[in-house]
Scaffold this motif. Structure first.
Motif, PDB file in Angstrom:
ATOM      1  N   ILE A 115       0.779  -1.106  -0.297  1.00  0.00           N
ATOM      2  CA  ILE A 115      -0.668   0.241   0.252  1.00  0.00           C
ATOM      3  C   ILE A 115       0.767   0.875   0.017  1.00  0.00           C
ATOM      4  CG2 ILE A 115      -1.503   1.235   1.740  1.00  0.00           C
ATOM      5  CD1 ILE A 115      -2.820  -1.140   2.188  1.00  0.00           C
TER       6      ILE A 115
ATOM      7  N   MET B 225      -0.977  -8.187  -8.786  1.00  0.00           N
ATOM      8  CA  MET B 225      -0.004  -6.752  -8.789  1.00  0.00           C
ATOM      9  C   MET B 225       0.797  -6.597  -9.653  1.00  0.00           C
ATOM     10  SD  MET B 225       1.914  -5.467  -5.217  1.00  0.00           S
ATOM     11  CE  MET B 225       0.553  -5.764  -4.483  1.00  0.00           C
ATOM     12  N   ILE B 228      -0.854  -6.327 -12.597  1.00  0.00           N
ATOM     13  CA  ILE B 228      -1.406  -4.790 -13.962  1.00  0.00           C
ATOM     14  C   ILE B 228      -1.354  -5.020 -14.770  1.00  0.00           C
ATOM     15  CG2 ILE B 228      -2.968  -4.441 -11.522  1.00  0.00           C
ATOM     16  CD1 ILE B 228      -0.279  -3.620 -10.663  1.00  0.00           C
ATOM     17  N   PHE B 232      -4.525  -5.820 -15.094  1.00  0.00           N
ATOM     18  CA  PHE B 232      -6.012  -5.459 -14.734  1.00  0.00           C
ATOM     19  C   PHE B 232      -5.646  -3.898 -14.277  1.00  0.00           C
ATOM     20  CE2 PHE B 232      -5.470  -9.614 -13.007  1.00  0.00           C
ATOM     21  CZ  PHE B 232      -6.328 -10.290 -12.568  1.00  0.00           C
ATOM     22  N   PRO B 233      -6.703  -3.248 -13.895  1.00  0.00           N
ATOM     23  CA  PRO B 233      -6.361  -1.930 -13.931  1.00  0.00           C
ATOM     24  C   PRO B 233      -6.408  -1.470 -12.878  1.00  0.00           C
ATOM     25  CG  PRO B 233      -8.774  -1.521 -13.581  1.00  0.00           C
ATOM     26  CD  PRO B 233      -8.105  -2.606 -15.100  1.00  0.00           C
ATOM     27  N   LEU B 234      -5.674  -1.132 -12.070  1.00  0.00           N
ATOM     28  CA  LEU B 234      -4.742  -0.408 -10.687  1.00  0.00           C
ATOM     29  C   LEU B 234      -5.978  -0.417  -9.669  1.00  0.00           C
ATOM     30  CD1 LEU B 234      -2.369   2.162 -10.551  1.00  0.00           C
ATOM     31  CD2 LEU B 234      -2.188  -0.033  -9.848  1.00  0.00           C
ATOM     32  N   MET B 237      -6.439  -3.776  -7.814  1.00  0.00           N
ATOM     33  CA  MET B 237      -5.808  -3.787  -7.135  1.00  0.00           C
ATOM     34  C   MET B 237      -5.875  -3.450  -5.926  1.00  0.00           C
ATOM     35  SD  MET B 237      -1.479  -3.516  -7.000  1.00  0.00           S
ATOM     36  CE  MET B 237      -1.985  -2.142  -6.103  1.00  0.00           C
ATOM     37  N   TYR B 238      -6.211  -2.104  -5.808  1.00  0.00           N
ATOM     38  CA  TYR B 238      -6.474  -1.661  -4.342  1.00  0.00           C
ATOM     39  C   TYR B 238      -7.526  -1.789  -4.135  1.00  0.00           C
ATOM     40  CZ  TYR B 238      -3.280   2.036  -5.719  1.00  0.00           C
ATOM     41  OH  TYR B 238      -2.228   2.796  -6.110  1.00  0.00           O
ATOM     42  N   LEU B 241      -6.169  -5.074  -2.110  1.00  0.00           N
ATOM     43  CA  LEU B 241      -5.134  -4.411  -0.947  1.00  0.00           C
ATOM     44  C   LEU B 241      -6.576  -3.765   0.294  1.00  0.00           C
ATOM     45  CD1 LEU B 241      -2.482  -2.375  -2.534  1.00  0.00           C
ATOM     46  CD2 LEU B 241      -1.847  -4.103  -1.490  1.00  0.00           C
TER      47      LEU B 241
ATOM     48  N   VAL C 281       3.930  -0.181 -12.625  1.00  0.00           N
ATOM     49  CA  VAL C 281       3.307   0.430 -13.500  1.00  0.00           C
ATOM     50  C   VAL C 281       3.266   1.985 -13.465  1.00  0.00           C
ATOM     51  CG1 VAL C 281       1.576  -1.832 -14.100  1.00  0.00           C
ATOM     52  CG2 VAL C 281       0.968   0.133 -12.348  1.00  0.00           C
ATOM     53  N   ASP C 285       1.478   2.324 -17.842  1.00  0.00           N
ATOM     54  CA  ASP C 285      -0.032   2.852 -17.464  1.00  0.00           C
ATOM     55  C   ASP C 285      -0.118   4.792 -18.061  1.00  0.00           C
ATOM     56  OD1 ASP C 285      -0.616   1.041 -16.521  1.00  0.00           O
ATOM     57  OD2 ASP C 285      -1.531   1.790 -14.476  1.00  0.00           O
ATOM     58  N   ARG C 289      -2.612   3.432 -20.713  1.00  0.00           N
ATOM     59  CA  ARG C 289      -3.971   3.614 -20.300  1.00  0.00           C
ATOM     60  C   ARG C 289      -4.368   4.683 -20.013  1.00  0.00           C
ATOM     61  NH1 ARG C 289      -5.832  -1.023 -17.553  1.00  0.00           N
ATOM     62  NH2 ARG C 289      -4.807  -2.115 -16.818  1.00  0.00           N
ATOM     63  N   ASP C 310      -7.552  -6.630 -20.922  1.00  0.00           N
ATOM     64  CA  ASP C 310      -8.080  -5.111 -20.404  1.00  0.00           C
ATOM     65  C   ASP C 310      -8.774  -4.361 -21.150  1.00  0.00           C
ATOM     66  OD1 ASP C 310      -7.736  -4.475 -17.659  1.00  0.00           O
ATOM     67  OD2 ASP C 310      -7.250  -2.878 -19.314  1.00  0.00           O
ATOM     68  N   GLU C 312      -9.177  -1.571 -21.164  1.00  0.00           N
ATOM     69  CA  GLU C 312      -9.064  -0.164 -21.441  1.00  0.00           C
ATOM     70  C   GLU C 312      -8.044  -0.160 -22.268  1.00  0.00           C
ATOM     71  OE1 GLU C 312      -8.715   3.241 -17.794  1.00  0.00           O
ATOM     72  OE2 GLU C 312      -7.910   1.160 -17.200  1.00  0.00           O
TER      73      GLU C 312
END
Lengths: 296, 270, 459
Positions: A115, B225, B228, B232-234, B237-238, B241, C281, C285, C289, C310, C312
């Motif tokens: 995070i 991760m 991504i 996967f878009p971020l 992942m968030y 988390l 990324v 990105d 993206r 994906d 996007e």
């Protein structure tokens, strides 16, 4: 007395059992490996004596690592202790919302490295990061730096994030131990006419000595062991500006395939840890004796 | 004790500023976990969370995590309390030497520990089981927290011991009946900390247990991760988390209440 | 109240004691311990030992850092259809963790039956655990089996007459990808050489673009890719002879390459703060993206964004609003664009401690053919490592054009290898590239520092 002696050993034996199995062996293993040239994979190792140690002392990166450790330890310990004790004393005097703040301030501790890595690298990004955007928005463009990309600021950022994460912990430690201070001491002091700030400096701070000591030693050893933040945010860079012992050990072990060197570095780090602990202990016990003498 | 007006205003101000500092990054994560990414053809919102559960069957990982963390808490709670009590309140030869020996134990970095630890775990036949993580986690956390809990025991008055001794209680009874209950606030700090560290630990979790389905939950975000960039878009992942963090947050709020209750109880006694 | 507390405490203590005893018992090596441990002590992993007992299908384990688990699913199913009786369990681990896990697992006699490595240093360091596959290959495909593969791939892996791995997929690095919408919008030409690159990036900055040429310079690999590309443009032969220790790094042409690299930072060709962000990324990105990057440094694998699953990324490469192209730079203004660096994407190895070497080989040989067909044609994960292979999957016109450009480079314009097999030297170059980027050293100083390491490192 005899029985109490045995009782003491009985009480620490479970911890010692764990320690012996899971810590002593790895330490011995590292000491052993540190005398060999070994890539960490092969069955055979070459004995090279203290060559790994000599290489480490010749390595220019070591200077940076030691400097980073000292700077990091100094600032995180002082600032976290200062903020921690301030907040704890706010809460012990139950300012409005104490319970809420106390809960919230501890929350960053739960943040995982993943995070922190993702969020802070975005906040601190140079061109579109929230920090720089905010600075630009209020007209402080000249303060918008290349935070993680510039060796001048990268370590500062890591220190700030460490403070963000661990101040709550210091606060909680102080708070819990402040509650242990009997309230009649304060009452007596108030009767004697001591003002609140005098009470704080004359009673609270001295009585928290063992907490200062605990946090100090944890902070110093924690700084020596600092890994997650630099590893995920800067990979020890730029140009070793945020390299610490564990990140360098990791690099040696997994990128350079130099397990011998990594182990030698571990041993050196352990020796430094022992010196720090010893020095602090000696300082602490000496002061304690002075105090006891004064009290008599 | 009354607080002066200036003190109240100043302290509230400082607290509010620090609160924003604390919450902003985590709030940002929460917001991003609902976001759809950059260009707006992903759906975002709760779909991110749904997608997390669709992509990975998280339940076995949760089960492992709870087993590992539960076992670790148990071992740490008992072992650390006993040792901290002994180091703080009992006298025996070589006490200080042993104490500082234990403290240096917490200094070995995981990168240096992991290989020999794996040998130990494997030698004991524990690898690929939850026990392979419980014992190393418990050892590291117990050593790390010994100093904290000893400090807390130090703060408890010695007179308690003396009085009980005169009443004829033996050491074990003194510990279990009097000092252990009084140490609960300190212990709850220790347990919260242990919960956090063992829930989040990654390196050993990944190496000591082979099967992805059996690994603790902390390993799962990695699966998102590492992909991504590709699939996967971020935001997802968030979301992952956040899902992994939830149990910690719940435990923390619960333990925090326990701690506060203990603290106030202790204060009354003092 | 008192009694219950005591009871709880006693119970807790009992459990701890049982734990400790189990522990102590295990350490004397005579306790049968838990059933799970049987797998560990007989030198294979749990999965394989279970199936050995049941005696029906044999489970082999494959560990790699790519492809994704769901992509591998397709491969594993296809394999299961063609080879009934063998089942592949795939473990995907991020690259650094993969190496760490392999290191620990293999040296304690465990580990996956088949594993992936990068050529160069890793392939060399793990040598003691890799089976020589040449005899098996000759047995399966005949004596001239080497001709199956793209020549440079076998050259990279061959050690004497042995092959400790086989090549799965090929990759190219050192290029620049551009989002042409920016060049249409501002009416710029694509830069062909360094001078033009510098003026175009300045002009882009003038239009308020924050990322004229994006790079995630926190990652050493992209820095090395780009520097090697600069050096390849100046003098390919000299680059590889320097890496092998036959030309000093203090050679003027090497110093020139360092100077060019440094100027990309000091003259703000790259975005500000580039050293603080990684490629994947943080930076990619922005291109794949968010579409806010006119140009980005990256490898040929970006091509797999065209058939990406994906939505996007797929849209960014297929909706026609942001057409993309790929090119290499003429770094030294001599009129010739730089050649690219080539690498084997994945070197597939067999664990010498595998309990099922025959099955492991079946899988490896399948992976080279059927498996690779799927990974290339379904996902465009790699460029094919087999000479007989062509891409047959669906692709947009633009995607096809870019694929052709890349394939053409692969066939006609490869400067040399992408990797540097000497870890210490590689680290030293990477460190000095960062010091140069920070303007902390001069190109001459960097060259001298690298040369010092080069002389002392073993080859």
């Amino acid at each position: 007395m005899q029985r109490r002696t045995i009782a003491g050993y009985m009480f620490i034996s479970p911890l010692f059992l764990l320690f012996a199995i899971f810590i002593i062996y790895p330490i011995i293993f590292n000491i052993y490996v540190s005398f060999f040239e070994w890539n960490g994979i092969r069955p055979e190792m070459n004995f090279t004596g203290i060559e790994n140690y000599i290489n480490i002392f010749k390595d220019p990166v070591m200077v940076k690592i030691i400097r980073n450790f000292v700077v990091f330890a100094f600032f995180t310990i002082i600032i976290q202790a200062f903020l921690g004790i301030s907040f704890a004393s706010f809460f012990i005097r139950s300012i409005k919302g104490s319970d809420f703040y106390r809960t919230v301030f501890y929350i960053p501790v739960i943040a995982t490295p993943a995070i922190i890595g993702n969020i802070f690298s975005r906040i601190l990004e140079t061109n579109r990061g929230q920090l720089n955007e905010a600075l630009r928005a209020i007209g402080l463009d000249f303060l918008a730096m290349q935070w993680l990309a510039d060796p001048k600021y990268a370590l500062g950022c890591i220190i700030a994030i460490n403070i963000w994460q661990w101040t709550g912990y210091s606060m909680l430690m102080y708070y819990a131990n402040m509650l242990n201070i009997p309230s009649d001491i304060y009452e007596a002091a108030t009767v004697d006419g001591a003002r609140p700030y005098q009470q704080f400096f004359r009673i609270t701070i001295p009585l928290l000595r063992s907490t200062h000591f605990t946090l100090f030693i944890m902070g110093a050893l924690g700084s020596l062991k600092c890994f997650d933040l630099p590893y995920i945010l800067t990979k020890g860079g730029p140009n070793y500006a945020t390299e610490f012992f564990p990140t360098y050990i990791n690099k040696k072990s997994f990128e350079l395939f130099d397990q011998g060197g990594a182990s030698a570095l571990t041993v050196i780090m352990l020796v430094i840890a022992m010196i720090i602990t010893l020095a602090q202990v000696m300082l602490y016990t000496r002061n304690n004796k002075d105090k006891e003498l004064a009290e008599r | 004790m009354k607080n002066s007006r200036a003190y109240v205003i100043l302290s509230e101000l400082v607290c509010i500023v620090f609160m924003l500092f604390c919450l902003y990054p985590l709030g940002l994560m929460l917001v991003k976990s609902f976001s759809s990414g950059g260009f707006g053809n992903a759906k975002g919102g709760f779909d991110n969370y749904i997608k997390v559960f669709e992509t990975v069957d998280l339940w076995p990982n949760f089960v492992t995590s709870f087993t590992v963390v539960g076992g670790t808490l148990l071992v740490v709670g008992v072992v650390t309390s006993m040792a901290a009590f002994a180091f703080s309140k009992l006298n025996f030869p070589a006490k200080n030497v042993l104490y500082y020996l234990l403290l240096t134990g917490m200094m070995v970095p995981v990168a240096a520990l992991i290989f020999p630890l794996f040998q130990v775990v494997k030698g004991l036949g524990l690898n690929n089981t939850a026990f392979s993580l419980i014992f190393p986690y418990a050892t590291l956390n117990a050593l790390f927290n010994l100093i904290v809990l000893k400090n807390f025991f130090d703060g408890l008055p010695n007179e308690l011991m003396e009085a009980a001794h005169i009443d004829g209680a033996n050491t074990w009874r003194i510990f279990t009946r009097i000092l252990f209950p009084l140490s609960l606030p300190g212990l709850s700090i220790v347990l919260i900390q242990t919960f956090l560290l063992s829930w989040n630990e990654l390196q050993m979790a990944m190496i000591f247990i082979n099967k992805p389905a059996m690994q603790p939950i902390s390993v799962v975000p990695l699966r998102f991760m590492q992909n991504i960039g590709q699939s996967f878009p971020l935001g997802i992942m968030y979301a992952c988390l956040v899902v992994c963090l939830l149990p910690i947050a719940i435990f923390y709020l619960f333990a925090q209440r326990l701690m506060v209750r203990g603290l106030t109880a202790g204060a009354v006694k003092g | 109240m008192r009694i219950s507390r005591k009871a709880i405490f006693a119970a807790i203590l009992c459990i701890v004691l049982v734990f400790s005893v189990a522990c102590g018992g295990g350490s004397t090596q005579q306790a049968p311990a838990a059933n799970d441990s049987a797998g560990g002590s007989t030198q294979n992993n749990a999965a394989t030992s279970e199936s050995a007992v049941s005696g029906e299908t044999i489970n082999i384990v494959y560990q790699s850092w790519n492809p994704r688990a769901d992509q591998m699913e397709l491969v594993a199913q296809d394999f299961a259809n063609k080879y009934p009786g063998i089942e592949v369990e795939y473990i995907q681990v991020p690259y650094t963790d993969h190496i760490q896990k392999l290191k620990i697992d293999l040296s304690s006699g465990q580990g996956p039956d088949v594993f992936a490595l990068q050529t160069g240093a890793p392939l060399k360091e793990f040598r003691d655990f890799e089976v020589d596959l040449a005899p098996l290959a000759a047995q399966t495909w005949g004596a001239d089996w080497e001709k199956i593969f793209v020549p440079f791939t076998t050259e990279l892996i061959r050690d004497g007459s042995s092959y400790y791995a086989l090549p799965l997929g090929v990759g190219y690095a050192g290029m620049i990808w551009a989002d042409l919408s920016y060049f249409t919008k501002y009416n710029f030409e694509l830069p062909k050489n360094l001078t033009e690159l510098k003026s175009v990036t300045q002009a882009l900055r003038g239009h308020g673009e924050l990322y004229p040429l994006a790079i995630g310079a926190k990652d050493d690999w992209i820095n090395l890719d780009m520097w090697m590309n600069i050096m390849n443009d100046i003098n390919s032969a000299k680059l590889y002879s320097a890496i092998d220790g036959n030309t000093p790094f203090t050679d003027p042409e090497v110093v020139e390459s360092f100077a060019i690299w440094q100027s990309l930072f000091t003259e703000r060709v790259f975005q500000d703060g580039a050293l603080g962000v990684n490629m994947y990324v943080d930076t990619t990105d922005l291109f794949e993206r968010e579409r806010i990057v006119p140009m980005i440094t990256n490898g040929a694998w970006v091509i797999n964004s065209y058939p990406n699953t994906d939505p996007e990324i797929f849209a960014a490469f297929n909706d026609g609003q942001n057409p993309k192209t790929v090119f290499t730079m003429d770094w030294n203004n001599d009129g010739k664009p730089a050649p690219v660096q080539a690498n084997v994407e994945i070197a597939v190895c067999m664990n010498k401690d595998s309990n099922y070497p025959d099955q492991a080989w079946e899988f490896i040989s399948y992976l080279m053919f059927g498996g690779q067909d799927i990974l290339v044609n379904e996902y465009l994960m790699y460029f094919p490592s087999r000479v007989d292979m062509d891409y047959t999957g669906e692709l947009s016109e633009e995607g096809k054009e870019n694929l052709e450009i890349l394939m053409d480079w692969g066939a006609n314009n490869v400067g040399g290898y992408r990797e540097n097999p000497y870890p210490e030297l590689k680290q030293s170059i990477a460190d000095n590239l960062k010091a140069l980027a920070l303007d902390e050293v001069t190109p001459e100083q960097a060259a001298a520092a690298v040369e010092a390491v080069s002389q002392s490192s073993q080859r």
